[in-house]
Write a protein that holds these residues in place. Structure first.
Motif, PDB file in Angstrom:
ATOM      1  N   LYS A 238      34.883  43.348  47.512  1.00  0.00           N
ATOM      2  CA  LYS A 238      35.761  42.175  47.465  1.00  0.00           C
ATOM      3  C   LYS A 238      36.323  41.957  46.067  1.00  0.00           C
ATOM      4  N   ASP A 239      37.408  41.206  45.993  1.00  0.00           N
ATOM      5  CA  ASP A 239      38.039  40.885  44.724  1.00  0.00           C
ATOM      6  C   ASP A 239      37.147  39.953  43.899  1.00  0.00           C
ATOM      7  N   VAL A 240      37.322  40.026  42.578  1.00  0.00           N
ATOM      8  CA  VAL A 240      36.616  39.136  41.663  1.00  0.00           C
ATOM      9  C   VAL A 240      37.615  38.580  40.649  1.00  0.00           C
ATOM     10  N   VAL A 241      37.606  37.269  40.465  1.00  0.00           N
ATOM     11  CA  VAL A 241      38.456  36.612  39.475  1.00  0.00           C
ATOM     12  C   VAL A 241      37.630  36.374  38.214  1.00  0.00           C
ATOM     13  N   ALA A 242      38.226  36.644  37.048  1.00  0.00           N
ATOM     14  CA  ALA A 242      37.541  36.450  35.768  1.00  0.00           C
ATOM     15  C   ALA A 242      38.391  35.564  34.860  1.00  0.00           C
ATOM     16  N   VAL A 243      37.751  34.552  34.281  1.00  0.00           N
ATOM     17  CA  VAL A 243      38.410  33.611  33.379  1.00  0.00           C
ATOM     18  C   VAL A 243      37.930  33.889  31.963  1.00  0.00           C
ATOM     19  N   PHE A 244      38.863  34.178  31.056  1.00  0.00           N
ATOM     20  CA  PHE A 244      38.555  34.418  29.651  1.00  0.00           C
ATOM     21  C   PHE A 244      39.108  33.243  28.848  1.00  0.00           C
ATOM     22  N   MET A 281      42.198  36.818  35.127  1.00  0.00           N
ATOM     23  CA  MET A 281      42.426  38.132  35.736  1.00  0.00           C
ATOM     24  C   MET A 281      41.851  38.171  37.145  1.00  0.00           C
ATOM     25  N   ARG A 282      42.325  39.162  37.890  1.00  0.00           N
ATOM     26  CA  ARG A 282      41.692  39.483  39.169  1.00  0.00           C
ATOM     27  C   ARG A 282      41.459  40.987  39.223  1.00  0.00           C
ATOM     28  N   PHE A 283      40.213  41.357  39.467  1.00  0.00           N
ATOM     29  CA  PHE A 283      39.865  42.753  39.700  1.00  0.00           C
ATOM     30  C   PHE A 283      39.975  42.985  41.201  1.00  0.00           C
ATOM     31  N   SER A 284      40.882  43.873  41.590  1.00  0.00           N
ATOM     32  CA  SER A 284      41.200  44.022  43.007  1.00  0.00           C
ATOM     33  C   SER A 284      41.581  45.460  43.334  1.00  0.00           C
ATOM     34  N   LYS A 285      40.920  46.019  44.334  1.00  0.00           N
ATOM     35  CA  LYS A 285      41.264  47.349  44.861  1.00  0.00           C
ATOM     36  C   LYS A 285      41.347  48.405  43.751  1.00  0.00           C
ATOM     37  N   GLY A 286      40.427  48.314  42.805  1.00  0.00           N
ATOM     38  CA  GLY A 286      40.376  49.293  41.730  1.00  0.00           C
ATOM     39  C   GLY A 286      41.384  49.067  40.628  1.00  0.00           C
ATOM     40  N   GLY A 287      42.080  47.957  40.654  1.00  0.00           N
ATOM     41  CA  GLY A 287      43.065  47.637  39.630  1.00  0.00           C
ATOM     42  C   GLY A 287      42.791  46.289  38.994  1.00  0.00           C
ATOM     43  N   VAL A 288      43.619  45.930  38.025  1.00  0.00           N
ATOM     44  CA  VAL A 288      43.465  44.663  37.315  1.00  0.00           C
ATOM     45  C   VAL A 288      44.811  43.953  37.277  1.00  0.00           C
TER      46      VAL A 288
END
Length: 334
Positions: A238-244, A281-288
């Motif tokens: 599944k996708d993961v959202v990251a807040v920096f 950001m969103r890490f999704s389907k092997g991309g960013v």
């Protein structure tokens, strides 16, 4: 989910001033009424570059009860959202010390570099203590004894909280590809990563100030690199959202050098400059994908809606075999 990042030019030893600036930014740029989360930087209201316990002592705050937490409670209630913010904690921990009975623990005060997260109702939803300390932290703080952790929070989902150095190799001595923080996030099945930061830049101060809205792309690429396992895991997961949530500005160094817990003497220059470039950001389907980002010297509020299309997609290049693992990757934003 609607997420806001408040990027501040925190002035060291001026907590009331910094709080007033944060309030002014939120008043001038009111976030949407259905906002879910506001994230602020590491040590958001005290400044970061303290060289010793004695220097930071007047600004330490009791666990989830000091000025920063009170601000977070009031702001969370006012905005109707969660608020996560970094602060310097002084805690009375009950610990069994050498020479005492296990049934009669001694109480000792310990300092931590911490974040507190408050719910829209003004209740403490999560409290996290930095696990991997930068050498500046080592001058006054203990490592968080609980290590990395995951918290389930209503409206936000399953979250891993971290603070700046947490995403680096432990003490810069662990293997580069151990990816301790990212690995824990994957193992825990998180949906959201929230990072409060005081991340430094290698870009000359003059260049940062001259072009405040330009991002420090080298820093952003480095952050992405430290989450390589997450990139790989989202190919099938599944996708993961990251807040920096980083800060901006310049702080003077008050000592010539610091000595790490490993005995390494780290020489310091005249000052440090922070990289800003806060982003979601969103890490999704092997991309960013990057929903949006602030500049490297831009004080302000970033608001993104993760249900909307991201503004940028990173074109990830394979790492050349002859590039040292600790070097930053020069990825492109497409």
């Amino acid at each position: 989910m609607k997420i806001a990042v408040l990027q501040l030019d925190s002035k060291i030893r001026q907590p009331e001033h910094n709080i007033a600036i944060a309030d002014a930014i939120l008043d001038t740029n009111p976030p949407p009424p259905d906002l879910d989360l506001v994230v602020l930087p590491e040590l958001a209201f005290t400044g970061y570059n303290f060289p010793s316990t004695e220097a930071i002592a007047p600004y330490l705050e009791p666990t989830a009860a000091g000025r920063t937490t009170q601000w977070a409670i009031a702001t969370a209630r006012r905005l109707g959202c969660h608020v996560s913010v970094g602060y310097p904690e002084i805690s009375s921990d009950s610990t069994t010390l050498e020479g005492t009975s296990a049934h009669q623990p001694s109480t000792t005060q310990r300092n931590y570099n911490s974040t507190v997260t408050v719910s829209p109702a003004g209740e403490i939803a999560s409290h996290y203590r930095k696990s991997f300390l930068y050498y500046t932290d080592e001058s006054w703080a203990f490592e968080g004894p609980a290590g990395f952790s995951t918290t389930q929070i209503d409206r936000l989902g399953k979250i891993s909280f971290g603070i700046c150095m947490d995403i680096n190799p432990y003490q810069f001595t662990a293997p580069w590809d151990a990816y301790e923080f990212a690995t824990q996030a994957i193992t825990s099945g998180v949906e959201l990563i929230v990072l409060s930061m005081a991340w430094l830049t290698h870009v000359p101060i003059e260049e940062m100030v001259a072009k405040p809205k330009d991002q420090d792309l080298g820093t952003i690429a480095y952050w992405v690199e430290r989450f390589t396992p997450l990139t790989e895991a989202t190919r099938t997961g599944k996708d993961v959202v990251a807040v920096f949530a980083n800060r901006i500005g310049v702080e003077k160094n008050e000592v010539d050098s610091l000595t790490t817990t490993l005995g390494q003497v780290v020489p310091l220059g005249d000052s440090v400059c922070y990289a800003g470039s806060s982003c979601v950001m969103r890490f999704s389907k092997g991309g960013v994908e990057i929903f949006d980002m602030l500049g490297g010297a831009e004080e302000g509020l970033l608001v993104v809606d993760t249900d909307e299309p991201p503004k940028y997609r990173m074109a990830l290049r394979p790492r050349p075999e002859d590039v040292d693992e600790a070097e930053q990757i020069s990825d492109d934003l497409a």
